[in-house]
Design a protein around this motif. Structure first.
Motif, short mmCIF file in Angstrom:
data_model
loop_
_atom_site.label_atom_id
_atom_site.label_comp_id
_atom_site.label_asym_id
_atom_site.label_seq_id
_atom_site.Cartn_x
_atom_site.Cartn_y
_atom_site.Cartn_z
N ASP A 63 37.56 9.91 48.67
CA ASP A 63 38.37 10.95 49.31
C ASP A 63 37.59 12.27 49.18
O ASP A 63 37.44 12.81 48.08
CB ASP A 63 39.73 11.06 48.63
N VAL A 64 37.11 12.75 50.33
CA VAL A 64 36.29 13.97 50.30
C VAL A 64 37.04 15.15 49.72
O VAL A 64 36.51 15.96 48.95
CB VAL A 64 35.76 14.30 51.72
N ASN A 65 38.31 15.27 50.10
CA ASN A 65 39.10 16.39 49.56
C ASN A 65 39.23 16.30 48.04
O ASN A 65 39.20 17.31 47.33
CB ASN A 65 40.49 16.41 50.20
N GLN A 66 39.33 15.05 47.55
CA GLN A 66 39.41 14.87 46.10
C GLN A 66 38.09 15.26 45.45
O GLN A 66 38.07 15.86 44.38
CB GLN A 66 39.76 13.41 45.78
N ILE A 67 36.99 14.89 46.13
CA ILE A 67 35.67 15.26 45.59
C ILE A 67 35.52 16.78 45.56
O ILE A 67 35.06 17.37 44.58
CB ILE A 67 34.56 14.62 46.43
N ARG A 68 35.95 17.42 46.67
CA ARG A 68 35.85 18.89 46.71
C ARG A 68 36.69 19.53 45.60
O ARG A 68 36.28 20.49 44.96
CB ARG A 68 36.32 19.40 48.07
N ALA A 69 37.87 18.96 45.39
CA ALA A 69 38.74 19.49 44.34
C ALA A 69 38.14 19.25 42.96
O ALA A 69 38.21 20.11 42.07
CB ALA A 69 40.12 18.84 44.44
N GLU A 70 37.54 18.08 42.79
CA GLU A 70 36.97 17.76 41.50
C GLU A 70 35.77 18.65 41.19
O GLU A 70 35.57 19.05 40.04
CB GLU A 70 36.54 16.29 41.47
N PHE A 71 34.97 18.94 42.22
CA PHE A 71 33.83 19.85 42.04
C PHE A 71 34.18 21.23 42.59
O PHE A 71 33.48 21.77 43.44
CB PHE A 71 32.59 19.30 42.75
N GLN A 73 33.67 24.22 42.29
CA GLN A 73 32.78 25.25 41.82
C GLN A 73 32.00 25.77 43.02
O GLN A 73 31.78 25.04 43.99
CB GLN A 73 31.81 24.70 40.77
N PRO A 74 31.59 27.00 42.98
CA PRO A 74 30.89 27.56 44.14
C PRO A 74 29.53 26.90 44.37
O PRO A 74 28.77 26.68 43.43
CB PRO A 74 30.72 29.04 43.77
N MET A 75 29.27 26.54 45.60
CA MET A 75 27.97 26.05 46.04
C MET A 75 27.58 24.72 45.41
O MET A 75 26.40 24.40 45.32
CB MET A 75 26.89 27.10 45.76
N VAL A 76 28.53 23.91 44.94
CA VAL A 76 28.22 22.55 44.45
C VAL A 76 28.58 21.57 45.56
O VAL A 76 29.70 21.55 46.06
CB VAL A 76 29.01 22.23 43.17
N ASP A 77 27.62 20.73 45.95
CA ASP A 77 27.83 19.78 47.04
C ASP A 77 27.48 18.37 46.58
O ASP A 77 26.55 18.17 45.79
CB ASP A 77 26.99 20.15 48.26
N TRP A 87 30.15 9.86 52.80
CA TRP A 87 31.10 10.96 52.54
C TRP A 87 30.30 12.13 51.96
O TRP A 87 29.47 11.95 51.06
CB TRP A 87 32.17 10.52 51.53
N THR A 88 30.54 13.33 52.43
CA THR A 88 29.79 14.50 51.94
C THR A 88 30.64 15.76 52.03
O THR A 88 31.53 15.87 52.90
CB THR A 88 28.50 14.70 52.73
N THR A 89 30.38 16.68 51.13
CA THR A 89 31.06 17.99 51.15
C THR A 89 30.24 19.05 51.87
O THR A 89 30.64 20.21 51.97
CB THR A 89 31.32 18.47 49.71
N TRP A 90 29.07 18.62 52.36
CA TRP A 90 28.17 19.58 53.03
C TRP A 90 27.60 18.90 54.26
O TRP A 90 26.94 17.87 54.17
CB TRP A 90 27.04 20.00 52.07
N ASP A 91 27.87 19.45 55.42
CA ASP A 91 27.46 18.82 56.67
C ASP A 91 25.94 18.71 56.79
O ASP A 91 25.45 17.80 57.47
CB ASP A 91 28.01 19.62 57.86
#
Length: 428
Positions: A63-71, A73-77, A87-91
């Protein structure tokens, strides 16, 4: 959009604040920057914890949203691949295969630098996980590059110094101009003017120098005109006195006229010497012959002791003016010294100069007055207690003659111990 023109104070304020912020930032980065070797050692020491943290996605639904929430922190991908699923938090996250091509294995973890970022990669089953963070990438540096914040701070310091020096250069020029003008160089001008309030200072100094030049030129012209005009009536007075019968009154008048004529000649000579080297009539002269002629023409020569080893060299000089200079120094030494005491005249040489030294045993000159004696019309004695003839132009003319020869005339003296006058003339 055109920026408003800033004054000097605004520039200083802006430069101070920008420099402070940049220096603080780079110095802070300098304390927190690590080399690749240090990072690799840290990964090796903690590789098990890092591996477990990166591979916890291998048996979970992504779950990308879960990954984003878990990390959070600013600028962590993060990028997770499972088979053909991604799945990625950075296009713009690069392909893991591309990252692995430059990766270095550290136990079960891969460490890689791809383009300008550092990556951590781990694999479990068919799941690959890659992580990167921009702040950490800025704080990691290969080899000597770990010191880049310190170099950047030094660069900020150097640029700030250059900016300050450029803005304050007009003050240096103003100081130089004031010194030159105080030395009588009224032709000196400041040619570059700033775009700040200091322009008023530099333009003002130029105007002051021009005004002083005009005043002194007018003074010189007036003095020369008066001196020339005085010569005619003085000549008529001498002729008239010569036609009268000799008497005590006529003798005193003739003495006064001679003294006035000498004063006029000294004033004219002072103005001529303002032209420096151009007014001299130079010729080569043998030093022993110069001293012999000087002693032959000198009154009270029996009180003068000359060193025996005069250099047998020729010197280029204006013989008439140099004789006047040395005669004046010897006359002063004999006049002010106690009766019967010797005055020493020595001539020596260095690699570049001939040195003429006159020593007397007179009352000496206080240190505070040693520069003033070379000023026109200055006498060490109080005016009401003058016991010697003269109006104080002799030493003034002597220094002018020395300077016209590109030489120097200085004095060393202490009250009660006599005086030493040193004339230095360059070898040509």
């Amino acid at each position: 959009m055109r920026l408003p023109k800033m004054g000097l104070y605004a520039r200083f304020f802006l430069l101070f604040n920008v420099t402070t912020v940049l220096l603080a930032g780079f110095i802070t980065l300098g304390f927190f920057t690590y080399s690749e070797a240090e990072i690799k050692d840290s990964i090796l020491a903690n590789h098990e914890q890092i591996y477990e943290k990166l591979t916890r996605f291998h048996d979970k639904d992504i779950d990308v949203n879960q990954i984003r929430a878990e990390f959070d922190q600013p600028m962590v991908d993060v990028k997770v691949t499972r088979g053909e699923q991604i799945w990625t938090t950075w296009d713009n996250f690069p392909d893991i295969e591309n990252i692995l091509s430059n990766a270095e294995p550290i136990e079960q973890v891969y460490f890689a630098k791809y383009r300008f970022r550092y990556y951590l990669i781990a694999n479990k089953g068919d799941t690959w996980v890659a992580l990167t963070t921009l702040p950490a990438s800025l704080l990691f540096a290969p080899g000597w590059m770990e010191y880049w914040p310190w170099f950047a701070a030094l660069g900020v310091f150097v640029l700030s110094y250059r900016a300050l020096r450029r803005w304050l250069t007009p003050i240096t020029e103003a100081t130089r101009c004031a010194q030159r003008v105080s030395q009588g160089q009224f032709h000196y001008r400041i040619h570059k003017h700033p775009n700040t309030e200091l322009a008023e200072l530099t333009h003002g100094l130029n105007k002051m120098a021009a005004d002083l030049q005009q005043l002194f030129d007018a003074k010189s012209e007036l003095l020369l005109a008066i001196s020339h005009e005085l010569r005619t009536p003085m000549a008529r007075m001498k002729i008239s006195l010569a036609m009268l019968e000799e008497s005590t009154v006529s003798a005193e008048l003739n003495k006064d006229i001679t003294q006035m004529d000498r004063l006029i000649e000294q004033l004219l000579e002072a103005e001529r010497l303002e032209q420096g080297h151009k007014v001299l009539h130079l010729s080569n002269y043998y030093l022993p012959s110069l001293i012999d002629e000087l002693l032959a023409e000198q009154d009270n020569a029996e009180f003068i002791k000359v060193n025996a080893d005069i250099p047998e060299e020729a010197i280029q000089l204006d013989i008439g003016r140099i004789k006047f200079l040395l005669r004046n120094l010897l006359k002063n030494a004999i006049t002010y010294a106690p009766g019967g005491s010797e005055t020493k005249l020595s001539v020596t040489q260095t690699d570049s100069d001939f040195i003429f030294t006159v020593n007397d045993r007179g009352p000496g000159i206080p240190e505070a007055l040693q520069d003033k004696i070379f000023e026109p019309f200055y006498r060490v004695e109080k005016i009401e207690n003058r016991s010697h003839e003269g109006v104080g132009l002799g030493l003034y003319l002597c220094r002018k003659i020395a300077l016209a020869h590109n030489g120097t005339l200085t004095v060393k003296s202490q009250p009660g111990t006599g005086s030493e006058f040193v004339l230095s003339l360059p070898k040509i």
